[in-house]
Write a protein that holds these residues in place. Structure first.
Motif, PDB file in Angstrom:
ATOM      1  N   PRO A  69       0.823  -1.214   0.000  1.00 31.13           N
ATOM      2  CA  PRO A  69       0.000   0.000   0.000  1.00 31.13           C
ATOM      3  C   PRO A  69       0.855   1.261   0.000  1.00 31.13           C
ATOM      4  O   PRO A  69       0.510   2.258  -0.650  1.00 31.13           O
ATOM      5  N   GLU A  70       1.990   1.230   0.718  1.00 28.00           N
ATOM      6  CA  GLU A  70       2.847   2.420   0.823  1.00 28.00           C
ATOM      7  C   GLU A  70       3.472   2.761  -0.527  1.00 28.00           C
ATOM      8  O   GLU A  70       3.517   3.935  -0.931  1.00 28.00           O
ATOM      9  N   PHE A  71       3.965   1.735  -1.234  1.00 32.98           N
ATOM     10  CA  PHE A  71       4.598   2.018  -2.514  1.00 32.98           C
ATOM     11  C   PHE A  71       3.570   2.465  -3.545  1.00 32.98           C
ATOM     12  O   PHE A  71       3.824   3.373  -4.351  1.00 32.98           O
ATOM     13  N   LEU A  72       2.371   1.858  -3.531  1.00 35.11           N
ATOM     14  CA  LEU A  72       1.316   2.291  -4.440  1.00 35.11           C
ATOM     15  C   LEU A  72       0.977   3.757  -4.194  1.00 35.11           C
ATOM     16  O   LEU A  72       0.836   4.544  -5.145  1.00 35.11           O
ATOM     17  N   LYS A  73       0.878   4.146  -2.941  1.00 37.06           N
ATOM     18  CA  LYS A  73       0.551   5.539  -2.614  1.00 37.06           C
ATOM     19  C   LYS A  73       1.677   6.468  -3.040  1.00 37.06           C
ATOM     20  O   LYS A  73       1.434   7.612  -3.454  1.00 37.06           O
ATOM     21  N   GLN A  74       2.914   5.982  -2.960  1.00 32.44           N
ATOM     22  CA  GLN A  74       4.057   6.815  -3.336  1.00 32.44           C
ATOM     23  C   GLN A  74       3.991   7.230  -4.805  1.00 32.44           C
ATOM     24  O   GLN A  74       4.260   8.383  -5.141  1.00 32.44           O
ATOM     25  N   TRP A  75       3.603   6.293  -5.718  1.00 30.84           N
ATOM     26  CA  TRP A  75       3.607   6.672  -7.131  1.00 30.84           C
ATOM     27  C   TRP A  75       2.230   7.069  -7.657  1.00 30.84           C
ATOM     28  O   TRP A  75       2.139   7.812  -8.635  1.00 30.84           O
ATOM     29  N   ALA A  76       1.157   6.607  -7.021  1.00 35.67           N
ATOM     30  CA  ALA A  76      -0.186   6.894  -7.538  1.00 35.67           C
ATOM     31  C   ALA A  76      -0.968   7.868  -6.672  1.00 35.67           C
ATOM     32  O   ALA A  76      -2.053   8.289  -7.068  1.00 35.67           O
ATOM     33  N   GLY A  77      -0.428   8.234  -5.495  1.00 29.12           N
ATOM     34  CA  GLY A  77      -1.182   9.089  -4.601  1.00 29.12           C
ATOM     35  C   GLY A  77      -2.468   8.414  -4.172  1.00 29.12           C
ATOM     36  O   GLY A  77      -2.528   7.192  -4.051  1.00 29.12           O
ATOM     37  N   PRO A  78      -3.541   9.199  -3.996  1.00 27.45           N
ATOM     38  CA  PRO A  78      -4.805   8.596  -3.547  1.00 27.45           C
ATOM     39  C   PRO A  78      -5.676   8.084  -4.685  1.00 27.45           C
ATOM     40  O   PRO A  78      -6.802   7.648  -4.456  1.00 27.45           O
ATOM     41  N   SER A  79      -5.162   8.104  -5.931  1.00 24.06           N
ATOM     42  CA  SER A  79      -6.006   7.771  -7.082  1.00 24.06           C
ATOM     43  C   SER A  79      -6.276   6.276  -7.222  1.00 24.06           C
ATOM     44  O   SER A  79      -7.247   5.884  -7.866  1.00 24.06           O
ATOM     45  N   LEU A  80      -5.407   5.419  -6.667  1.00 22.41           N
ATOM     46  CA  LEU A  80      -5.598   3.977  -6.731  1.00 22.41           C
ATOM     47  C   LEU A  80      -5.454   3.385  -5.338  1.00 22.41           C
ATOM     48  O   LEU A  80      -4.809   3.978  -4.472  1.00 22.41           O
ATOM     49  N   HIS A  81      -6.049   2.207  -5.142  1.00 28.57           N
ATOM     50  CA  HIS A  81      -6.071   1.591  -3.825  1.00 28.57           C
ATOM     51  C   HIS A  81      -5.514   0.170  -3.884  1.00 28.57           C
ATOM     52  O   HIS A  81      -5.704  -0.541  -4.874  1.00 28.57           O
ATOM     53  N   PHE A  82      -4.860  -0.221  -2.816  1.00 29.08           N
ATOM     54  CA  PHE A  82      -4.216  -1.529  -2.738  1.00 29.08           C
ATOM     55  C   PHE A  82      -5.181  -2.571  -2.136  1.00 29.08           C
ATOM     56  O   PHE A  82      -5.841  -2.267  -1.133  1.00 29.08           O
ATOM     57  N   PRO A  83      -5.272  -3.756  -2.705  1.00 22.37           N
ATOM     58  CA  PRO A  83      -4.677  -4.174  -3.980  1.00 22.37           C
ATOM     59  C   PRO A  83      -5.495  -3.633  -5.141  1.00 22.37           C
ATOM     60  O   PRO A  83      -6.723  -3.501  -5.047  1.00 22.37           O
ATOM     61  N   ILE A  84      -4.833  -3.318  -6.247  1.00 23.14           N
ATOM     62  CA  ILE A  84      -5.512  -2.699  -7.386  1.00 23.14           C
ATOM     63  C   ILE A  84      -6.473  -3.701  -8.031  1.00 23.14           C
ATOM     64  O   ILE A  84      -6.092  -4.826  -8.339  1.00 23.14           O
ATOM     65  N   GLU A  85      -7.703  -3.263  -8.237  1.00 22.45           N
ATOM     66  CA  GLU A  85      -8.716  -4.111  -8.875  1.00 22.45           C
ATOM     67  C   GLU A  85      -8.955  -3.652 -10.314  1.00 22.45           C
ATOM     68  O   GLU A  85      -8.789  -2.479 -10.641  1.00 22.45           O
ATOM     69  N   ASP A  86      -9.356  -4.591 -11.168  1.00 20.60           N
ATOM     70  CA  ASP A  86      -9.593  -4.270 -12.570  1.00 20.60           C
ATOM     71  C   ASP A  86     -10.608  -3.157 -12.742  1.00 20.60           C
ATOM     72  O   ASP A  86     -10.435  -2.273 -13.589  1.00 20.60           O
ATOM     73  N   GLU A  87     -11.689  -3.195 -11.967  1.00 22.52           N
ATOM     74  CA  GLU A  87     -12.737  -2.201 -12.140  1.00 22.52           C
ATOM     75  C   GLU A  87     -12.219  -0.796 -11.857  1.00 22.52           C
ATOM     76  O   GLU A  87     -12.600   0.166 -12.538  1.00 22.52           O
TER      77      GLU A  87
END
Length: 361
Positions: free
Chosen positions: A203-221
Motif C-alpha cells: 500500500p505504501e509504494f502504491l501511494k508513493q507513485w499513484a497518490g490517492p487515485s488507486l487503492h491496494f490491492p488494485i482491482e480491474d474495475e
C-alpha cells in the motif's frame, strides 16, 4: 505494362510480393478500399465509407503519389500509398523530409495475419531509401487504432482538423537505432493491468507513485474507471501510457498526463512507476522526456507540473535534472504510517523545455 517486383514479404499465409502498382490495377485497388471501408462500417467505425471510393479517384492516385500492392497468387491482398507532401493533414508540420502514408488496407482473407505490420515496415524502408522518414495519420477518436500504430513504433506528433470538424492524430515512425535501451509510449489498456499489480508490492509504494487515485490491492474495475474517457488528445482530460522497452517488447513502466487544461495550456505529469528490474538505468528519465515532448509539442501545452513527496529524494533530484523547478510545498499532504509528509510542487514552461530539449531526447 508489367509491374516491377519490389520485395517478398512473409506472412503466416505464405510469401507475398509487393509491387509498385500502375493504373492497370485500379480495379483491384478499388476492391480493397471498398472492402476495408465496408468492414469499418460493419464494425461501427466511420473513418471510411465504401461509397467514397470511385475508380476515377483511384486513377488520380497515380499522378500524385506512389501506390504499392501486396500480391498473393495474382490477387491483391493489401495496399498503401505514399506521397511526399501532405499540407492538408499536417498543416504547419508538413515537411518535405518525410513520406506520408495513406490508404493502408488489408483484404479480408489476410486480416489478423500481420500483413498490415509488414506493409508498414515496407513503407518505412521505402521512405528511407529516398532519404525520408515515414509519417501517417489516423482518426482521433479511435483509441484502439491509435494504439496499434504506437505498437508499430509510431510516436504522436499532434492533432489536426482536416475540415468539417474531422480530427486526425498525426504520427511519425521512430528511427531505428542501435540504442538497446530505447523506449516507446503506447496507450495503457487492459492488457497492461497485471503489470501495475505486479509492481505495486505494498500500500505504501502504491501511494508513493499513484497518490490517492488507486487503492491496494488494485482491482480491474478501478483501473477501468481510471482509463475511461482517456487517450483522446483533442478532448480527454488525461492521457495514460505504458512504456515499452523496444528491443525486447516488454512493458516496463507507466506514466500519465492528467488534469489537461487546454484553455490555459496546463497539464500534470503523474503516476510514474517503473518495473523494479529496469530501475537505475535511466528509463524513468526517458519516459519523462517523451511525456514532456507529447505535452509541449504534441498537445502544444504551455506548462507542465508534477508533485513528489519530500522523502523521495532521488525522484526530486531526477526531476530537477530534467529542468523542473520547485514552486513550493504542500505541508503534511499525505500520511504514511504514523507520520505526515510534505509534497513538493514542481513545474516547467514550454520555453524552458525548448532550451532543455536537446539534452532530453
Amino acid at each position: 505494362m508489367s509491374l516491377p517486383v519490389m520485395r517478398e514479404i512473409n506472412t503466416p499465409q505464405g510469401s507475398l510480393t509487393v509491387v509498385r502498382a500502375n493504373a492497370s490495377m485500379a480495379g483491384e485497388i478499388l476492391r480493397l478500399l471498398r472492402e476495408a471501408a465496408q468492414w469499418m462500417q460493419d464494425n461501427g467505425l466511420t473513418q471510411w465509407r465504401p461509397e467514397q471510393f470511385k475508380e476515377e479517384d483511384i486513377l488520380d492516385y497515380f499522378s500524385d503519389r506512389e501506390v504499392y500492392v501486396a500480391m498473393n497468387d495474382g490477387e491483391a491482398a493489401g495496399m498503401f500509398t505514399l506521397q511526399f507532401s501532405d499540407p492538408q493533414y499536417w498543416g504547419k508540420r508538413n515537411d518535405k523530409n518525410f513520406a506520408y502514408l495513406h490508404r493502408l488496407a488489408v483484404g479480408l482473407p489476410f486480416r489478423g495475419a500481420g500483413l498490415g505490420s509488414k506493409l508498414l515496415e515496407f513503407a518505412a524502408q521505402t521512405a528511407k531509401m529516398s532519404g525520408r522518414g515515414l509519417r501517417l495519420d489516423t482518426i482521433e477518436h479511435n483509441v484502439k487504432l491509435n494504439r496499434y500504430y504506437q505498437t508499430q513504433g509510431f510516436r504522436y506528433m499532434g492533432t489536426n482538423d482536416v475540415g468539417g470538424g474531422r480530427l486526425v492524430n498525426l504520427y511519425e515512425k521512430m528511427e531505428s537505432t542501435e540504442d538497446r535501451d530505447a523506449i516507446r509510449l503506447q496507450y495503457f489498456d487492459e492488457s497492461d493491468f497485471d503489470c501495475l499489480r505486479r509492481w505495486s508490492v505494498s500500500p505504501e509504494f502504491l501511494k508513493q507513485w499513484a497518490g490517492p487515485s488507486l487503492h491496494f490491492p488494485i482491482e480491474d474495475e478501478e483501473l477501468r474507471k481510471y482509463i475511461a474517457g482517456s487517450n483522446r488528445p483533442a478532448e480527454s482530460d488525461k492521457m495514460v501510457y505504458s512504456a515499452v522497452h523496444m528491443s525486447t517488447g516488454a512493458v516496463i513502466g507507466h506514466i500519465s498526463l492528467a488534469a489537461i487544461d487546454r484553455d490555459n495550456g496546463h497539464a500534470r505529469i503523474g503516476r510514474v512507476v517503473l518495473d523494479p528490474e529496469f530501475r537505475g538505468r535511466g528509463f524513468a528519465r526517458r519516459m519523462m522526456g517523451e511525456t514532456m515532448r507529447i505535452g509541449f509539442e504534441g498537445l502544444e501545452l504551455h506548462r507542465l507540473t508534477l508533485g513528489v513527496f519530500d522523502f523521495n529524494a532521488p525522484a526530486v533530484r531526477a526531476y530537477e535534472a530534467l529542468g523542473f523547478r520547485r514552486e513550493g510545498e504542500q505541508l503534511e499532504a499525505a500520511r504514511f504510517g504514523d507520520r505526515y509528509v510534505n509534497q513538493i510542487e514542481m513545474a516547467m514552461l514550454d520555453r524552458e523545455w525548448k532550451a532543455k530539449k536537446p539534452q532530453l531526447l
